[in-house]
Scaffold this motif. Sequence first.
Motif, short mmCIF file in Angstrom:
data_model
loop_
_atom_site.label_atom_id
_atom_site.label_comp_id
_atom_site.label_asym_id
_atom_site.label_seq_id
_atom_site.Cartn_x
_atom_site.Cartn_y
_atom_site.Cartn_z
N HIS A 191 0.91 -1.14 -0.14
CA HIS A 191 0.08 -0.02 -0.10
C HIS A 191 0.74 1.14 -0.19
O HIS A 191 1.98 0.94 0.46
CB HIS A 191 -1.04 0.08 1.28
CG HIS A 191 -2.13 -0.94 1.10
ND1 HIS A 191 -3.08 -0.95 0.41
CD2 HIS A 191 -2.00 -2.21 2.09
CE1 HIS A 191 -3.68 -2.01 0.43
NE2 HIS A 191 -3.37 -2.74 1.50
N SER A 192 0.10 2.37 -0.72
CA SER A 192 1.04 3.48 -0.25
C SER A 192 0.40 4.34 0.97
O SER A 192 -0.30 3.90 1.46
CB SER A 192 0.88 4.40 -1.79
OG SER A 192 -0.43 4.85 -1.93
N TYR A 193 1.38 5.26 1.10
CA TYR A 193 1.06 6.03 2.26
C TYR A 193 1.05 7.48 1.95
O TYR A 193 1.91 8.06 1.36
CB TYR A 193 2.28 5.87 3.37
CG TYR A 193 2.19 6.62 4.84
CD1 TYR A 193 1.30 5.93 5.85
CD2 TYR A 193 2.68 7.72 5.15
CE1 TYR A 193 0.87 6.70 6.80
CE2 TYR A 193 2.64 8.34 6.24
CZ TYR A 193 1.78 7.91 7.24
OH TYR A 193 1.71 8.52 8.41
N ASP A 194 0.03 8.23 2.69
CA ASP A 194 -0.01 9.41 2.66
C ASP A 194 0.15 10.31 4.06
O ASP A 194 -0.50 9.70 4.86
CB ASP A 194 -1.32 10.13 1.84
CG ASP A 194 -1.48 11.48 1.60
OD1 ASP A 194 -1.14 12.02 0.57
OD2 ASP A 194 -1.89 12.42 2.57
N PHE A 195 0.93 11.53 3.94
CA PHE A 195 1.23 12.00 5.48
C PHE A 195 -0.17 12.62 6.13
O PHE A 195 -0.05 12.75 7.29
CB PHE A 195 2.45 12.83 5.14
CG PHE A 195 3.70 12.15 5.12
CD1 PHE A 195 4.26 11.57 6.61
CD2 PHE A 195 4.25 11.78 3.94
CE1 PHE A 195 5.48 11.05 6.43
CE2 PHE A 195 5.50 11.05 4.08
CZ PHE A 195 6.12 10.61 5.07
#
Lengths: 287, 264, 359
Positions: free
Chosen positions: A38-42
């Motif tokens: 998965h990608s991550y967004d701050f």
Amino acid sequence: MSAKALDKTPFLMTAPGVIFFIMLLGVPMLMTFLLSLHSYDFTTGIQPDWTISNYIEVLGDPYFHKIFGRTFGLALLVTVICVLIGVPEAYVLAHLPNPWRSVFLLVVLGPLLISVVVRTLGWALFFGGKGVLTMIASGLGFGEEPVSLMFTFTGMTIALVHVLVPFMVISVWASLQKIDPQSEDAALTLGASKLTVLYRITLPQVMPGILSGSIIVFALTASAFATPAIIGGRRMKVVATAAYDEYLSTLNWPLGAAIAVILLVVNIVIIVSYNKLVERRFAKVFE
Amino acid sequence: MRRLGPIALCFHALFVAFILAPLLMVVAVSFTDKGYLSLPTDGLSLRWFRAILDNPDFIDAFWVSVWLALVSATIAVIIAVPASLAIARKKFPGREVIAAFLLSPLMIPHLVLGVAFLQFYSKIGLGGSFYGLLAAHVILITPYALRLALASATGLPREAEDAALTLGASRFTVFRRITLPLILPGVAGGWLLSFITSFDELTMSVFVASPATQTLPVRMYHHITQTIDPLIASVSTVLIVLTFGVMLILDRFYGLDKIFVGKG
Amino acid sequence: MSFLTLESLNKEFGDFTAVRDMNLTIEQGEFISLLGPSGCGKTTTLQMIAGLLPPTRGKILLDGKDITKTPPNKRGLGIVFQSYALFPHMTATENVAFGLEMRGVAKVERMDRARVALDQVKLGQFAHRYPKEMSGGQRQRVALARALVIEPPVLLLDEPLSNLDAKLREEMRIELRLLQQDIGVTTILVTHDQEEALSMSDRIVVMKDGDMAQIAAPLDLYERPLNTFVSDFVGKTNLIKARAAAGSQGQSVVIVDGHADTLTQNLTLALPGEALIEGESVTLSIRPEKFLMSKEGPGHKVEVQASIFMGASWLYRVNSPMGELFVTQPNTGAAGYAKGDTAYLSWPDDAVMLFSEAA
């Protein structure tokens, strides 16, 4: 035999372990792997998408290159030093007369039972700015300037060698125990000098021990956390401490998971290929 | 036995000094009478050992570690004994896969186990709980218990059990009177090694433990990352002394070298 | 001229004397066995000759030169160890070639000579095997080839056959002896197996508690042991307690006291030899196969207590006037005596050995 019904007993006997391991090892490991995709967004956190961007980031970013390079460089250096000092020490131990042999075996192996935190603390006390090194340096007239190995590569190397060298000693020691001492006598009577006996007869026979000790030391250094965290700190990050920071400081779990997966894969590849090598090389020679 | 030369003995002395130096350093610093890190040059003081009593968090963490190690080592042995008997004594499909699976945590870096449990427990709501920590420790130490149990079970003479059967003992009696006593040394050694491994574990626990369930190594680690003071040295000294006691027991009954061959 | 000489050789470990004042001269080409029970000092002696153990006192001379202080790697002796001590990480050829390599023999030549040596012990086709891949007997031959290929002045064998099974052991005895005679190498064999020593040696040194009990050729040793220890250790024998009685010139007279369960009377025997001091305790020794056993006599009446068929022979335990005796008789094809049978036992005069020591 084939007509006989399959005996269920062994499955029942291993079932508690297997079920427990599937639920509490298999599932968490799988989840970590999935998380790394998965990608991550701050601002919004973990995204529901599927991507290998974390791996691309870890494998492509010079920042991570440096960390991985440092980690495996450290592992290699620590392993080499452990071979250089652990192998002779095992030889000395094996040739000490009793009771000294038992006493020093205890001294050398005993620290394995003492928490890594305690052992690393000992080196931190040596290395610190107000530590013993500074006292020695000023005593020798090198001035009052603090000499510190804290947060240095050298400091990490020394402390990790200390933590891991007992594994090398025990591994070589076990190999030495299997040698027929008469084979050394035989070489001597055939005209070999003591040095030749050591080099041509003893050393090749303890090679499996040296290799298995090396693999243990290498794998444990590559994934070591406590010692690099305490001695290396933030300034000398290694893979384990970097992953720790991603998880507990930056909170970028997917990236941390990707680092963990890479570490695991590298670890397993090294161990498995070592076992293959040993099987091929030594199967005919040693039991 | 061939004699060792002076060079070998000098090397040996240096090696032993290297091994003991940091431990002796910790012990020395813990006896200082100063309020800061220093060697006890002006006489010994027990003030930093008394200071442990004023820091209940270390004592609490100690009991968490003891309790955790006791329970997890016991569960590990309960899992390992029947499994080792099945793996060592019976032939069945999947035997090697099962053995490899139950030993697999040995190949997984503790850090990887730590992050896996961190995510898993936060998903299922066990984050920071003692039971989560306990389950993680059982996974971590079962291979140690299993390996020592396997070693004893493999060396078990089949004939002794067959003899008991022909003498009229039931299967359960055979297990209780013949099998168990024979593998008991290995099982007890495995329990003790599991206990120590659990007690000393830091890397995985640091991810799983909450402030309420901090083990002693985790507590000490967090303390050291904040500040290194004589207090942590005195706590460490207590640990060194306790570990030394356990070490003597282990060596007396099993031989340290036998227990450690292949550990790691 | 003696080839190998041991001069008052002593070895002490602390208070314990392993070898005491050993004096021995060995001729070139001779096959000598050191025979004795474990702990008698035979292996210690061998290790001193090999240079693996320094003697406490005494000298070792090889071909006139004092080699007492020469280190083992300069003595050039060939040794076959009990465990064979092969190098597990080298093939058979590499094992055999090792000694040649240490002597600076060029690679091609040493490989050739190793091959010849392996052929000599009939292992040509196993040249590239590792020790682990060979049987005990094959390993033993590699060890032998390795010791012989360096053409040593003396070959030392430390219990070389003790790890082989009985049948192979007997074959190897003959083979080893023939090979030794063929090459003519001076050989010292250490063994606790009296059959091995008897079948292979020119001379046997029997050792006991660090002392030499007797040195003799095999037949002499068997037929004329000097004391009860040798007569009991070499071959099987019956030792009988007796006391000396007054005898005339050229005759020893002994009295075997009656045993309550076998006979009520004392038995008096007259034997060729010197007159003895009256009342002295003595021991008689008679080997089981020296007896003649018959249904009708002549001889002393005995009762068969146990009867065991051994293939080539019968072994009996009988109750005789001299107490319980073991008797061996060749198998002639006829049925032997059975338990409870009565028979008559006689023996030639020279079958009895008399030792003036209490058993």
